[in-house]
Enzyme design. Structure first.
Site, PDB file in Angstrom:
ATOM      1  N   HIS A 199       0.683  -1.228   0.024  1.00 17.16           N
ATOM      2  CA  HIS A 199       0.081  -0.013   0.029  1.00 17.16           C
ATOM      3  C   HIS A 199       0.831   1.314  -0.046  1.00 17.16           C
ATOM      4  CE1 HIS A 199      -2.034   3.022   2.110  1.00 17.16           C
ATOM      5  NE2 HIS A 199      -2.935   2.965   1.151  1.00 17.16           N
ATOM      6  N   GLU A 441      -7.571 -11.435 -10.873  1.00 14.89           N
ATOM      7  CA  GLU A 441      -6.450 -11.290  -9.967  1.00 14.89           C
ATOM      8  C   GLU A 441      -6.182 -12.623  -9.375  1.00 14.89           C
ATOM      9  OE1 GLU A 441      -7.060  -8.045  -7.565  1.00 14.89           O
ATOM     10  OE2 GLU A 441      -9.009  -8.397  -6.948  1.00 14.89           O
ATOM     11  N   ASP A 465      -2.150  -8.841  -7.358  1.00 12.43           N
ATOM     12  CA  ASP A 465      -2.480  -9.717  -6.629  1.00 12.43           C
ATOM     13  C   ASP A 465      -2.255 -11.074  -7.505  1.00 12.43           C
ATOM     14  OD1 ASP A 465      -3.482  -9.214  -3.922  1.00 12.43           O
ATOM     15  OD2 ASP A 465      -5.169  -8.343  -4.941  1.00 12.43           O
ATOM     16  N   CYS A 512      -5.173  -2.879 -14.283  1.00 14.52           N
ATOM     17  CA  CYS A 512      -5.224  -1.872 -13.587  1.00 14.52           C
ATOM     18  C   CYS A 512      -4.236  -2.275 -12.382  1.00 14.52           C
ATOM     19  CB  CYS A 512      -6.768  -1.686 -12.988  1.00 14.52           C
ATOM     20  SG  CYS A 512      -7.237  -2.847 -12.046  1.00 14.52           S
TER      21      CYS A 512
HETATM   22  C1  PEP Z   1      -4.573  -5.554  -7.954  1.00  9.60           C
HETATM   23  O1  PEP Z   1      -4.589  -6.496  -7.420  1.00  9.60           O
HETATM   24  O2  PEP Z   1      -3.788  -5.440  -9.194  1.00  9.60           O
HETATM   25  C2  PEP Z   1      -5.240  -4.334  -7.952  1.00  9.60           C
HETATM   26  C3  PEP Z   1      -5.401  -3.458  -8.781  1.00  9.60           C
HETATM   27  O3  PEP Z   1      -5.898  -4.436  -6.830  1.00  9.60           O
HETATM   28  P1  PEP Z   1      -5.270  -3.854  -5.204  1.00  9.60           P
HETATM   29  O4  PEP Z   1      -3.806  -3.477  -5.429  1.00  9.60           O
HETATM   30  O5  PEP Z   1      -6.104  -2.966  -4.641  1.00  9.60           O
HETATM   31  O6  PEP Z   1      -5.347  -5.297  -4.381  1.00  9.60           O
HETATM   32 MG    MG Z   2      -6.101  -6.811  -5.981  1.00 12.49          MG
END
Ligand code: PEP
Ligand code: MG
Length: 590
Positions: A199, A441, A465, A512
């Site tokens: 994060h 994911e 993920d 994404c």
């Molecule tokens: C991902 O897992 O690539 C994603 C965009 O979601 P997050 O990073 O919020 O888990």
């Molecule tokens: Mg994710």
């Protein structure tokens, strides 16, 4: 007092957000240290007692201030939570015991407080009465605050009151901590733990603040006031930089300024390859305040709205209306461009304090995202209704995170249908044709993409993920970051399977995850057939820069090579080669 009075010292970690900054260090949370028994001379006993009383008074002041702010923002009832903390602080039994231990055993205040408070926390946790047992959590929060004050570590409270620009050093930065952060004073982030997609890294990139993670134990090695230079390109933190280092980094800053100038020129241009392939670029956001950055970065709308941040750092759940207002604001501001709202992805490394989800052994494999939503239909329902209502005000699309199989998708879609019926009956407007997508994911979802594709309007590949689950490498753990390889042949194949299944069923597939914002990997994704990309607002411009210099045919040759290859390193080397040949200015800074 600074810890490094003399020479330069270099700490090496993982550079996760580009840029260089320099300034004074502010240590937030240190890695949990062992509070060892420190003996004090008999003359040193009373000063220890005074230090302890001072830490208590300081804690009281901080809690009262937090309480005042909470009451002001959320009402008197919410402020009551802090009464329990204040009462515990007034508990003379605990205070007297600590003072007695300092005096009788000639020990430091931290040690005495740690010993006694741990006993209290343990006793509360063992009580059968649920209410009292929950108070052990309050007691733990409180002891952390008092201990931070004894150790002169800045507590969360200070995050909103940074008095001057600083480089934040911390063991980790949780989403709830960063939500409070007064970001305008943050020059850089440096953390002990973390990887490219943890994060802290995602947030730093989205704010355009240089960051280095995975620095092992830096939080215990630096002191407030140390002077440091943070190099987010190469993953270094240099404490007490020499004149030579300062000069070299000054040169780097000049190169960056000239690149920024080039990026500014193309920022509002379309993202189209030299041979005419249009690749819509959108942005990833966490709340309505990010809209400005989306517009300034030249993105076409939002490809991932991480709505869980509306649920973190508050003491109550956001109501349907509160959510609706936020989604509506974003959708209206970016109209006619699309805003893809992802339903909440709580769990994993994103927790909400008030939902009281029990700690899990394997949170990334646990009760998160769509699993949590399907088990809490009332929470889910209020979000689905809010998103549907917002769809009347702009180009809103919605997607579900962490779909692992068909059943989850069907259940979620059935709930959406129910919400639509309710809204129709209430006469509330919404977009009957609002597109719904699934995030891909989890490897199982990629492998059954053909079945999923028949029941959604689009796919969005969550590579952050997808990589961690496919390679069994925790995305937040720097110790396995060498295994976290986006160009691993298994990842390439899963992306290819997903994209092909989407196209066979007449839907689009975007990415994404963070790889969509990495100019080195973007040609590979385009070559694999990915239709759209969504990345942090601050990296949309560099991605656009390379897309505009790229030939689709070259990207396709690269992808063909990647699909045949057995080696992550070979694929990465070819990606780097093509990226450097295509847009050398982007890489001229090592
Ligand atoms: C991902 O897992 O690539 C994603 C965009 O979601 P997050 O990073 O919020 O888990
Ligand atoms: Mg994710």
């Amino acid at each position: 007092m600074a810890n490094h009075p003399k020479g330069e010292e270099v700490f090496r970690g993982i550079g996760v957000s580009a840029g260089v900054s320099r300034g004074k260090v502010l240590v937030l949370h240190r890695a949990r240290r062992v509070i060892s028994r420190r003996e004090v001379s008999s003359g040193g006993v009373e000063p220890e007692v005074v230090r302890f009383e001072k830490a208590l008074a300081q804690t009281r002041k901080q809690i009262t201030e937090v309480q005042r702010q909470v009451i002001e923002k959320m009402g008197a009832k919410e402020g009551d939570i802090f009464e329990a903390h204040l009462l515990m602080l007034e508990d003379r039994m605990l205070v007297d015991e600590v003072v007695r231990m300092i005096r009788e055993q000639n020990v430091g205040a931290e040690f005495a407080f740690h010993q006694i408070s741990e006993r209290y926390v343990g006793a509360l946790a063992a009580i059968e009465d649920e209410y009292l047992r929950e108070r052990s959590g309050d007691m733990r929060d409180l002891t952390v605050r008092v201990m931070d004050n004894l150790l002169e570590v800045k507590s969360d409270f200070d995050l909103r009151h940074l008095a001057e620009p600083c480089i934040l050093v911390s063991h980790d930065l949780s989403p709830s901590m960063t939500a409070q952060l007064d970001k305008k004073f943050v020059l850089g982030f440096a953390t002990d733990i973390g990887g490219h997609t943890s994060h802290t890294a995602i947030m730093a990139r989205s704010l355009g603040i240089p960051a280095v993670v995975g620095l092992q134990n830096i939080s215990n090695q630096l002191e407030n006031g140390d002077y440091a230079l943070l190099d987010g390109y190469n993953g270094n933190v240099i404490v007490n930089p020499t004149d030579q280092s300062l000069f070299e980094y000054g040169q780097l800053a000049k190169i960056k300024a000239s690149l920024d100038e080039k990026l500014r020129e193309i920022r509002m241009q379309p993202a189209v390859t030299l041979d005419g392939k249009v690749i819509p670029l959108s942005a990833n956001i966490e709340d309505q305040h990010d809209v400005e950055a989306v517009l300034a970065g030249g993105a076409e709308g939002v490809g991932l709205f991480r709505t869980e941040f509306l649920f973190i750092s508050r003491t109550t759940l956001p109501t349907e209306d509160e959510q609706y207002k936020v989604y509506r604001e974003v959708a209206a501001a970016l109209k006619p461009n699309a805003v893809v709202i992802r339903t909440i992805d709580l769990g994993g490394d994103k927790f909400s304090s008030h939902l009281e989800v029990a700690k899990e052994m394997n949170p990334f494999l646990g009760w998160r995202a769509i699993r949590f939503c399907l088990a809490q239909p009332e929470v889910f329902r209020s979000q689905l209704r809010a998103i549907l209502r917002a769809s009347a005000e702009g180009n809103v699309k919605m997607m579900y995170p962490m779909i692992s199989g068909l059943d989850e998708l069907k259940q979620a879609n059935a709930l959406v249908e129910k919400c639509k019926e309710e809204l129709r009956a209430e006469g509330q407007p919404f977009d009957e044709k609002m597109e719904i997508g699934a995030m891909i994911e989890i490897p199982s979802a990629a492998l059954i993409a053909d079945a999923l594709a028949q029941r959604v309007n689009f796919f969005s590949i969550g590579s952050n993920d997808l990589i961690q689950y496919t390679l069994a490498a925790d995305r937040t753990n720097e110790k396995v970051s060498h295994l976290y390889e986006p160009t691993h042949p298994a990842i390439i194949r899963l992306i290819k399977i997903t994209v092909d299944a989407a196209h066979k069923n007449g839907i689009w597939a975007g990415v994404c995850g963070e790889i969509a914002g990495d100019p080195v990997l973007v040609p590979l994704l385009i070559g694999l057939g990915v239709d759209k990309l969504s990345a942090a607002p601050t990296v949309v411009a560099p991605v656009k820069y390379i897309v505009r210099r790229l030939k689709l045919s070259e990207a396709q040759s690269l992808a063909e090579m990647a699909c045949q290859s057995e080696s992550a390193a070979d694929i990465l080397a070819r990606c780097q080669q093509l990226a450097r040949d295509t847009a050398p200015s982007l890489f001229d800074k090592s």
